[in-house]
Design an enzyme around this catalytic site. Structure first.
Site, PDB file in Angstrom:
ATOM      1  N   GLU A   1       0.836  -1.210   0.000  1.00 38.89           N
ATOM      2  CA  GLU A   1       0.000   0.000   0.000  1.00 38.89           C
ATOM      3  C   GLU A   1       0.874   1.265   0.000  1.00 38.89           C
ATOM      4  O   GLU A   1       0.554   2.243  -0.671  1.00 38.89           O
ATOM      5  CB  GLU A   1      -0.916  -0.014   1.226  1.00 38.89           C
TER       6      GLU A   1
ATOM      7  N   GLU B   1       2.075   1.713  -3.414  1.00 39.83           N
ATOM      8  CA  GLU B   1       0.994   2.199  -4.277  1.00 39.83           C
ATOM      9  C   GLU B   1       0.752   3.695  -4.050  1.00 39.83           C
ATOM     10  O   GLU B   1       0.579   4.448  -5.013  1.00 39.83           O
ATOM     11  CB  GLU B   1      -0.282   1.399  -3.971  1.00 39.83           C
TER      12      GLU B   1
ATOM     13  N   CYS C   1      -8.782  -2.254   3.576  1.00 43.48           N
ATOM     14  CA  CYS C   1      -8.679  -3.492   4.366  1.00 43.48           C
ATOM     15  C   CYS C   1      -9.917  -3.825   5.178  1.00 43.48           C
ATOM     16  O   CYS C   1     -10.006  -4.898   5.744  1.00 43.48           O
ATOM     17  CB  CYS C   1      -7.446  -3.482   5.248  1.00 43.48           C
TER      18      CYS C   1
ATOM     19  N   SER D   1      -7.439   1.690  -2.643  1.00 47.63           N
ATOM     20  CA  SER D   1      -6.194   0.967  -2.888  1.00 47.63           C
ATOM     21  C   SER D   1      -6.564  -0.395  -3.471  1.00 47.63           C
ATOM     22  O   SER D   1      -7.569  -0.992  -3.082  1.00 47.63           O
ATOM     23  CB  SER D   1      -5.448   0.781  -1.559  1.00 47.63           C
TER      24      SER D   1
ATOM     25  N   LYS E   1     -15.544 -10.087   7.741  1.00 52.40           N
ATOM     26  CA  LYS E   1     -14.426 -10.898   7.218  1.00 52.40           C
ATOM     27  C   LYS E   1     -14.945 -12.240   6.698  1.00 52.40           C
ATOM     28  O   LYS E   1     -14.336 -12.843   5.821  1.00 52.40           O
ATOM     29  CB  LYS E   1     -13.370 -11.118   8.296  1.00 52.40           C
TER      30      LYS E   1
ATOM     31  N   GLU F   1     -16.004 -11.300   3.286  1.00 49.93           N
ATOM     32  CA  GLU F   1     -14.836 -11.004   2.439  1.00 49.93           C
ATOM     33  C   GLU F   1     -14.186 -12.292   1.939  1.00 49.93           C
ATOM     34  O   GLU F   1     -13.837 -12.422   0.762  1.00 49.93           O
ATOM     35  CB  GLU F   1     -13.812 -10.182   3.234  1.00 49.93           C
TER      36      GLU F   1
ATOM     37  N   GLU G   1     -13.623 -12.971  -6.020  1.00 42.90           N
ATOM     38  CA  GLU G   1     -12.292 -12.592  -6.498  1.00 42.90           C
ATOM     39  C   GLU G   1     -11.186 -12.930  -5.496  1.00 42.90           C
ATOM     40  O   GLU G   1     -10.007 -12.784  -5.790  1.00 42.90           O
ATOM     41  CB  GLU G   1     -12.247 -11.107  -6.866  1.00 42.90           C
TER      42      GLU G   1
ATOM     43  N   CYS H   1     -11.092  -2.002  14.315  1.00 42.89           N
ATOM     44  CA  CYS H   1     -11.383  -3.433  14.541  1.00 42.89           C
ATOM     45  C   CYS H   1     -11.498  -3.805  16.009  1.00 42.89           C
ATOM     46  O   CYS H   1     -12.116  -4.822  16.330  1.00 42.89           O
ATOM     47  CB  CYS H   1     -10.280  -4.281  13.961  1.00 42.89           C
TER      48      CYS H   1
HETATM   49 FE1  HC0 Z   1      -8.795  -5.735  11.371  1.00 43.24          FE
HETATM   50 FE2  HC0 Z   1      -7.166  -5.911   9.500  1.00 43.24          FE
HETATM   51  S1  HC0 Z   1      -6.921  -4.525  11.245  1.00 43.24           S
HETATM   52  S2  HC0 Z   1      -9.327  -5.249   9.180  1.00 43.24           S
HETATM   53  O1  HC0 Z   1      -9.657  -4.266  11.816  1.00 43.24           O
HETATM   54  O2  HC0 Z   1      -6.288  -3.806   7.779  1.00 43.24           O
HETATM   55  O3  HC0 Z   1     -11.049  -7.632  11.253  1.00 43.24           O
HETATM   56  O4  HC0 Z   1      -7.856  -6.546  14.039  1.00 43.24           O
HETATM   57  O5  HC0 Z   1      -7.450  -8.310  10.843  1.00 43.24           O
HETATM   58  O6  HC0 Z   1      -7.462  -7.948   7.301  1.00 43.24           O
HETATM   59  O7  HC0 Z   1      -4.404  -6.666   9.946  1.00 43.24           O
HETATM   60  C1  HC0 Z   1     -10.230  -6.919  11.425  1.00 43.24           C
HETATM   61  C2  HC0 Z   1      -8.336  -6.237  13.078  1.00 43.24           C
HETATM   62  C3  HC0 Z   1      -7.716  -7.211  10.686  1.00 43.24           C
HETATM   63  C4  HC0 Z   1      -7.298  -7.176   8.102  1.00 43.24           C
HETATM   64  C5  HC0 Z   1      -5.419  -6.438   9.716  1.00 43.24           C
HETATM   65  C6  HC0 Z   1      -6.644  -4.690   8.329  1.00 43.24           C
END
Ligand code: HC0
Ligand code: SF4
Length: 571
Positions: A277, A280, A297, A317, A356, A359, A364, A501
């Site tokens: 990132e 980028e 993310c 990104s 998640k 995701e 993809e 998170c």
């Molecule tokens: Fe998160 Fe992550 S920081 S989104 O909040 O960027 O769920 O803890 O794991 O993938 O590293 C959540 C937390 C993660 C991802 C990371 C990011």
């Protein structure tokens, strides 16, 4: 200031204080159900009713403001009887399969009934109110809904999504989606903030623990696990530790006891994300690419952007999230080093986030026909697995992560906090731009719980303008300003949940919603404390990341890195 007396104790409070807040000052707990400070304050459930001297009837403490000389009684016989009656009525419409409910022993209604002496159910109400929605990672059971409206308010006011609302009237009233279709078919971003707001078990995450147990029992599979940054400072709450306590060592040991072949860390791939990132961002700045670049993310945020801010899709990104980057590397580089067949590697993620799960299932998110991630469980689900296995978590020795996807820097750790991805990126970008290893790496302007944070960072003669938004409602506000030309930035971090998170939809339920901000702050501090104690605090100095590029990926943004670690979005 205003003088009031509550249960015979005098107290002085500010104008516009509610009776509920005034009582709190005296450590008198007036029970509530629909109330969530600043989010849902309708005064509708009436569980918090009190008597006021000289006034007729009973009054909801959560919305009744104090006035000079008010004399309040919070637990007279009349109040107790009314409260009990209200709870009996709520229970009459509630599916009472408490023993098999995911919220058993963590249910606010159960606690209220217990505390208020509900020992029989005199009314038979309408319990069957609709089908359970299992269309996506967020499971909705209308038969357990108590119509408090907390989920509705969080979804619309905080997240700016508004995909659930009240429908019908009287005994038929329910909380549902438009046309009563499954959440997965709507604009729901799977953030799970409604689950955390729900006082009962009407909302929960899809339980994927059976899938993980099955993989662990399959001798043909090589099962590896990654744990997200924010899990380690919250998992302990499920076992009696204070919020923010770092239980990483015990968690690693517990995961080994559960049978995982390797215990790795998402912090490692958070470092990897920063390399890609950061590269980028510098490329976009130097070569006139699309700015502001926006982080990618948080899967709740990505879905929100895809639904509501098409104009910004090119600003995102192209980097996959650390969760997905981890999976891609665990099924390509790692099998070569560990001499295992990539087809037999089964990757489990432990995440603070319900989105998640979504995701990992996006079409993809696979390389050469192999899904990056095979199963995602939340912090709460991991705690359940640990309990199911009879592991005495509190008595475990501290364990250490496995190599070669387990080393991490402080930068990778703070990803779990709002502003953390931004700070981690700035640490690396600053070193790259100056060609030095800088010591001043605490970017405190992007830290903290404010919904939107802005800063201008001067690096090597260049002013880099950045902004951070947490919670999709705040992202809307920020992007509307960017769209109108009112604000301009080089780089924006967006996290789908308020606080980042650490406050994800899969984190331990905070029992007393009035302490939510304190819990968030403690978890945030937990991650910054780990960062401070790390020998390596910059992603590009993580030795296992350096090795990954030297042995396998080549340069950031190269063909292989692109194939494995980058993605695209759906308009
Ligand atoms: Fe998160 Fe992550 S920081 S989104 O909040 O960027 O769920 O803890 O794991 O993938 O590293 C959540 C937390 C993660 C991802 C990371 C990011
Ligand atoms: Fe709303 Fe998030 Fe719940 Fe979906 S998961 S209904 S977007 S609060």
């Amino acid at each position: 200031m205003i003088n009031v007396t509550i249960d015979g104790i005098a107290v002085e409070v500010e104008k516009n204080t509610t009776i509920l807040e005034a009582a709190k000052k005296l450590n008198i707990n007036i029970p509530t159900l629909c109330f969530m400070k600043g989010v849902n304050e309708p005064g509708s459930c009436r569980v918090c009713v009190v008597e006021v001297e000289g006034w007729r009837g009973l009054h909801p403490a959560c919305v009744t403001k104090v006035s000079e000389g008010l004399v309040v009684k919070t637990s007279t016989g009349t109040v107790r009887e009314a409260r009990k009656n209200i709870l009996e009525l709520i229970m009459s419409n509630h599916n009472r399969e408490c023993l098999s409910c995911s919220r058993n022993l963590r249910c606010e209604l159960q606690t209220l009934c217990n505390d208020n002496g509900i020992d029989r159910l005199p009314y038979n109400g309408k319990v069957e109110k609709g089908c359970i929605d299992t269309s996506g990672p967020i499971v909705r059971d209308p038969n357990k809904c108590v119509l408090c409206g907390r989920c509705v308010s969080v979804c619309s006011k905080i997240q700016d999504v508004g995909v659930i609302d009240y429908a019908y009237r009287g005994a038929h009233m329910t909380v549902t989606t438009a046309y009563e279709e499954g959440l997965a078919g709507h604009d729901c971003i799977n953030c799970g903030q409604c689950i955390k707001a729900c006082p009962v078990g009407a909302l929960s995450e899809r339980d994927d623990t059976a899938k993980v147990w099955k993989a662990l029992e399959n001798q043909d599979l090589h099962v590896v696990v990654q744990t997200a940054p924010a899990v380690r400072v919250a998992l302990g709450e499920e076992f009696g530790y204070a919020p923010g306590t770092n239980v990483e060592g015990k968690m690693v040991t517990a995961l080994r006891r559960l049978g995982f072949d390797r215990v790795f860390d998402t912090n490692f791939s958070a470092d990897l994300t920063i390399i890609e990132e950061g590269n980028e961002l510098l490329d976009r700045i130097k070569n006139g690419g699309k700015l502001p670049m926006i982080t990618s993310c948080s899967p709740g945020w990505i879905k929100f952007c895809e639904h509501n801010y098409h104009d910004f899709l090119e600003n995102l990104s192209t980097c996959k999230s650390p969760q997905q980057m981890f999976g891609a590397v665990a099924k390509s580089y790692y099998p070569i080093k560990a001499d295992v067949d990539p087809k037999n590697v089964f990757v489990v993620s432990v995440m603070p986030c319900t989105a998640k799960k979504y995701e990992a299932d996006r079409e993809e998110m696979q390389v050469d026909g192999l899904k990056d991630i095979d199963a995602v469980i939340t912090t709460r689900e991991l705690a359940r697995m640990i309990r199911q296995a009879g592991i005495k978590f509190n008595e475990l020795e501290d364990g250490k992560r496995d190599s070669i996807l387990g080393a991490y820097s402080g930068a990778g750790t703070i990803f779990g906090n709002t502003g953390g991805v931004m700070e981690a990126a700035l640490r690396t970008v600053a070193d790259k731009l100056t060609g030095k290893s800088l010591d001043a790496i605490d970017y405190t302007a992007v830290r903290g719980l404010a919904g939107i944070k802005e800063a201008t960072v001067s690096i090597a003669g260049m002013d880099i303008k950045v902004a951070v938004a947490n919670g999709t409602g705040n992202a809307s506000k920020l992007l509307d300003r960017v769209k109108s030309g009112e604000a301009g930035y080089h780089f924006i971090e967006v996290m789908g949940c308020e606080g980042g998170c650490i406050n994800g939809g899969g984190q331990p339920i905070i029992k007393d919603k009035n302490t939510t901000d304190e819990v968030k702050a403690a978890r945030i501090k937990g991650l910054y404390d780990i960062d401070k104690a790390c020998v390596t605090r910059k992603s590009h100095e993580n030795p296992e990341i350096q090795k990954l590029y030297a042995e396998y990926l080549g340069e950031a943004g190269d063909h292989l890195a692109h194939k494995l670690l980058h993605t695209h979005y759906i308009a």
